[in-house]
Each structure stands twice: as structure tokens, then as C-alpha cells.
Design a protein around this motif. Structure first.
Motif, PDB file in Angstrom:
ATOM      1  N   VAL A 141       0.851  -1.166   0.000  1.00 51.65           N
ATOM      2  CA  VAL A 141       0.000   0.000   0.000  1.00 51.65           C
ATOM      3  C   VAL A 141       0.899   1.233   0.000  1.00 51.65           C
ATOM      4  N   TYR A 142       0.457   2.266  -0.667  1.00 52.92           N
ATOM      5  CA  TYR A 142       1.206   3.509  -0.778  1.00 52.92           C
ATOM      6  C   TYR A 142       0.626   4.557   0.158  1.00 52.92           C
ATOM      7  N   GLN A 143       1.482   5.415   0.706  1.00 56.00           N
ATOM      8  CA  GLN A 143       1.016   6.485   1.588  1.00 56.00           C
ATOM      9  C   GLN A 143       0.088   7.437   0.841  1.00 56.00           C
ATOM     10  N   HIS A 144       0.359   7.696  -0.443  1.00 53.78           N
ATOM     11  CA  HIS A 144      -0.523   8.604  -1.199  1.00 53.78           C
ATOM     12  C   HIS A 144      -1.926   8.001  -1.339  1.00 53.78           C
ATOM     13  N   GLU A 145      -2.037   6.653  -1.414  1.00 55.33           N
ATOM     14  CA  GLU A 145      -3.359   6.018  -1.454  1.00 55.33           C
ATOM     15  C   GLU A 145      -4.087   6.233  -0.134  1.00 55.33           C
ATOM     16  N   ILE A 146      -3.353   6.139   0.956  1.00 54.37           N
ATOM     17  CA  ILE A 146      -3.941   6.364   2.283  1.00 54.37           C
ATOM     18  C   ILE A 146      -4.390   7.812   2.407  1.00 54.37           C
ATOM     19  N   ASP A 147      -3.550   8.743   1.959  1.00 49.90           N
ATOM     20  CA  ASP A 147      -3.909  10.170   2.021  1.00 49.90           C
ATOM     21  C   ASP A 147      -5.185  10.458   1.230  1.00 49.90           C
ATOM     22  N   ASP A 148      -5.293   9.888   0.024  1.00 51.29           N
ATOM     23  CA  ASP A 148      -6.495  10.067  -0.792  1.00 51.29           C
ATOM     24  C   ASP A 148      -7.705   9.425  -0.118  1.00 51.29           C
ATOM     25  N   HIS A 149      -7.504   8.258   0.455  1.00 51.47           N
ATOM     26  CA  HIS A 149      -8.589   7.530   1.123  1.00 51.47           C
ATOM     27  C   HIS A 149      -9.129   8.308   2.325  1.00 51.47           C
ATOM     28  N   LYS A 150      -8.248   8.953   3.048  1.00 48.54           N
ATOM     29  CA  LYS A 150      -8.678   9.733   4.225  1.00 48.54           C
ATOM     30  C   LYS A 150      -9.589  10.895   3.818  1.00 48.54           C
ATOM     31  N   LYS A 151      -9.390  11.403   2.605  1.00 51.94           N
ATOM     32  CA  LYS A 151     -10.237  12.497   2.101  1.00 51.94           C
ATOM     33  C   LYS A 151     -11.606  11.983   1.680  1.00 51.94           C
ATOM     34  N   ASP A 152     -11.643  10.766   1.080  1.00 46.22           N
ATOM     35  CA  ASP A 152     -12.901  10.182   0.609  1.00 46.22           C
ATOM     36  C   ASP A 152     -12.823   8.654   0.690  1.00 46.22           C
ATOM     37  N   PRO A 153     -13.310   8.071   1.785  1.00 41.90           N
ATOM     38  CA  PRO A 153     -13.215   6.615   1.960  1.00 41.90           C
ATOM     39  C   PRO A 153     -14.327   5.811   1.285  1.00 41.90           C
ATOM     40  N   SER A 154     -15.187   6.465   0.513  1.00 40.57           N
ATOM     41  CA  SER A 154     -16.374   5.779  -0.008  1.00 40.57           C
ATOM     42  C   SER A 154     -16.049   4.654  -1.008  1.00 40.57           C
ATOM     43  N   ASN A 155     -14.924   4.745  -1.709  1.00 45.85           N
ATOM     44  CA  ASN A 155     -14.575   3.735  -2.700  1.00 45.85           C
ATOM     45  C   ASN A 155     -13.083   3.392  -2.573  1.00 45.85           C
ATOM     46  N   PRO A 156     -12.712   2.598  -1.562  1.00 49.58           N
ATOM     47  CA  PRO A 156     -11.289   2.329  -1.316  1.00 49.58           C
ATOM     48  C   PRO A 156     -10.627   1.557  -2.452  1.00 49.58           C
ATOM     49  N   VAL A 157      -9.377   1.922  -2.745  1.00 49.27           N
ATOM     50  CA  VAL A 157      -8.601   1.193  -3.746  1.00 49.27           C
ATOM     51  C   VAL A 157      -8.287  -0.198  -3.202  1.00 49.27           C
ATOM     52  N   GLU A 158      -7.910  -1.101  -4.096  1.00 49.40           N
ATOM     53  CA  GLU A 158      -7.690  -2.507  -3.729  1.00 49.40           C
ATOM     54  C   GLU A 158      -6.673  -2.671  -2.595  1.00 49.40           C
ATOM     55  N   ASN A 159      -5.575  -1.924  -2.629  1.00 48.75           N
ATOM     56  CA  ASN A 159      -4.551  -2.051  -1.591  1.00 48.75           C
ATOM     57  C   ASN A 159      -5.094  -1.750  -0.198  1.00 48.75           C
ATOM     58  N   ILE A 160      -6.009  -0.811  -0.122  1.00 44.63           N
ATOM     59  CA  ILE A 160      -6.615  -0.467   1.175  1.00 44.63           C
ATOM     60  C   ILE A 160      -7.738  -1.430   1.507  1.00 44.63           C
ATOM     61  N   ARG A 161      -8.552  -1.770   0.521  1.00 49.54           N
ATOM     62  CA  ARG A 161      -9.675  -2.684   0.740  1.00 49.54           C
ATOM     63  C   ARG A 161      -9.209  -4.066   1.201  1.00 49.54           C
ATOM     64  N   LEU A 162      -8.082  -4.556   0.641  1.00 45.22           N
ATOM     65  CA  LEU A 162      -7.613  -5.903   0.945  1.00 45.22           C
ATOM     66  C   LEU A 162      -6.578  -5.955   2.073  1.00 45.22           C
ATOM     67  N   TRP A 163      -6.288  -4.852   2.711  1.00 45.71           N
ATOM     68  CA  TRP A 163      -5.348  -4.838   3.844  1.00 45.71           C
ATOM     69  C   TRP A 163      -5.841  -5.832   4.904  1.00 45.71           C
ATOM     70  N   PRO A 164      -4.973  -6.718   5.380  1.00 50.13           N
ATOM     71  CA  PRO A 164      -5.432  -7.770   6.318  1.00 50.13           C
ATOM     72  C   PRO A 164      -5.584  -7.268   7.758  1.00 50.13           C
ATOM     73  N   GLY A 165      -6.471  -6.312   7.948  1.00 53.76           N
ATOM     74  CA  GLY A 165      -6.668  -5.734   9.276  1.00 53.76           C
ATOM     75  C   GLY A 165      -7.258  -6.701  10.287  1.00 53.76           C
ATOM     76  N   ASN A 166      -8.254  -7.467   9.887  1.00 61.28           N
ATOM     77  CA  ASN A 166      -8.910  -8.398  10.803  1.00 61.28           C
ATOM     78  C   ASN A 166      -8.724  -9.835  10.350  1.00 61.28           C
ATOM     79  N   GLY A 167      -8.547 -10.701  11.342  1.00 59.88           N
ATOM     80  CA  GLY A 167      -8.480 -12.129  11.069  1.00 59.88           C
ATOM     81  C   GLY A 167      -9.849 -12.760  11.189  1.00 59.88           C
TER      82      GLY A 167
END
Length: 169
Positions: free
Chosen positions: A1-27
Motif C-alpha cells: 500500500v502507498y502512503q498517497h493512497e492512504i492520504d487520498d482515502h482519508k479524504k474520501d473513503p467511499s470507494n477504497p482502492v484494492e490495496n486499502i480494501r484488501l489490507w489484512p486488518g482483521n483475522g
């Protein structure tokens, strides 16, 4: 995941890019996985990774990859028993491209070891096996800087020969 993707996502989380959507946050706890895996910022503090609700990966550097592995299973080389360790590893780089800085093409790694067994261990030592291949494998040299906890690889000859070599200098 790229920091610029995170920065963009923080502005508008309604349609997360694949790198953010697939981040393995929860097991998947039904499969015996822990509730929380990879680190993330939990905007609403409910313990669930929900990128469409504004949650995002918590990374180091400008670009990162997160890996999780363990020593469960058959140890064919040693015949030993598993320790029950789970290793969380974040590979990251400080910049996304060539900024002509010291760490432009340097891969950094952060490790977190978790004891998932019922055993208590004392004085555990952790080591890495790394097989660097920098151009032609036959002249690679390695070193370390104990002050900065950094290892490095370099070519041992000015002419890195062979079809995989980088040539002169």
C-alpha cells in the motif's frame, strides 16, 4: 500500500482502492485467527477494519507490504517441534521513487514476534537468513552497521560479470 493512497482515502473513503480494501486488518476468528492482524487506524474505535467507514492501514514509510507467517507445520529440515511463534513483518521504503536520497532503493523491515503457544520462553534470539543476489550472485558481499542496526549488500568487484551482472561500476 502507498502512503498517497492512504492520504487520498482519508479524504474520501467511499470507494477504497484494492490495496486499502484488501489490507489484512482483521483475522477470521472462526478459523482460529486473531481478531486483529495487520495494524490499522480504527477511526470509529470499534476494533473492526472497515475501510468504507474511513479505516486505513497504519504503515511505516511511503510504501509498505505486510506479511504474517508462523512456524506451525512439519519441520522437514530440523525435525523439531513448532515454537508457536507468529511473525508479523512490514517491509517498507521511505520514498516511492528516485528522489536521489540515501534510502531511495533501500528496503526496510519491521518485525513483531507474537507467542501464540502456551509456553513461556526466556532469552529468545531471533535471526534472519538472507540470500542476497545483487546482479551476478558469485561476487556479492554483505556487511552490517551495528550502530544503525542495518545490513547491506554490495558487489565485491568493480565489474559485476555474467549475464545477470550489472557490468562495470
Amino acid at each position: 500500500v502507498y502512503q498517497h493512497e492512504i492520504d487520498d482515502h482519508k479524504k474520501d473513503p467511499s470507494n477504497p482502492v484494492e490495496n486499502i480494501r484488501l489490507w489484512p486488518g482483521n483475522g477470521d476468528t472462526s478459523l482460529g485467527e486473531p481478531k486483529i492482524l495487520a495494524p490499522f487506524v480504527d477511526v470509529n474505535n470499534n476494533g473492526l477494519y472497515e475501510p468504507k467507514l474511513g479505516d486505513y492501514p497504519k504503515i511505516k514509510g511511503a510504501i509498505a507490504a505486510y506479511c504474517i507467517y508462523n512456524d506451525n507445520g512439519i519441520h522437514t529440515e530440523s525435525g523439531g517441534k513448532p515454537f508457536g511463534f507468529e511473525i508479523h513483518q512490514m517491509f517498507y521504503q521511505e520514498s516511492e521513487g528516485a528522489n536521489n536520497g540515501l534510502f531511495d532503493e533501500t528496503n526496510l523491515a519491521y518485525f513483531r514476534l507474537i507467542n501464540r503457544s502456551s509456553n513461556s520462553y526466556k532469552d529468545v534470539k531471533f535471526g534472519l537468513f538472507v540470500d542476497f543476489d545483487l546482479g551476478d550472485f558469485d561476487d556479492d558481499m554483505i556487511g552490517c552497521d551495528s550502530i544503525t542496526n542495518m545490513g547491506f549488500v554490495y558487489n565485491g568487484k568493480p565489474n559485476d560479470e555474467g549475464i545477470l551482472g550489472y557490468g562495470l561500476n
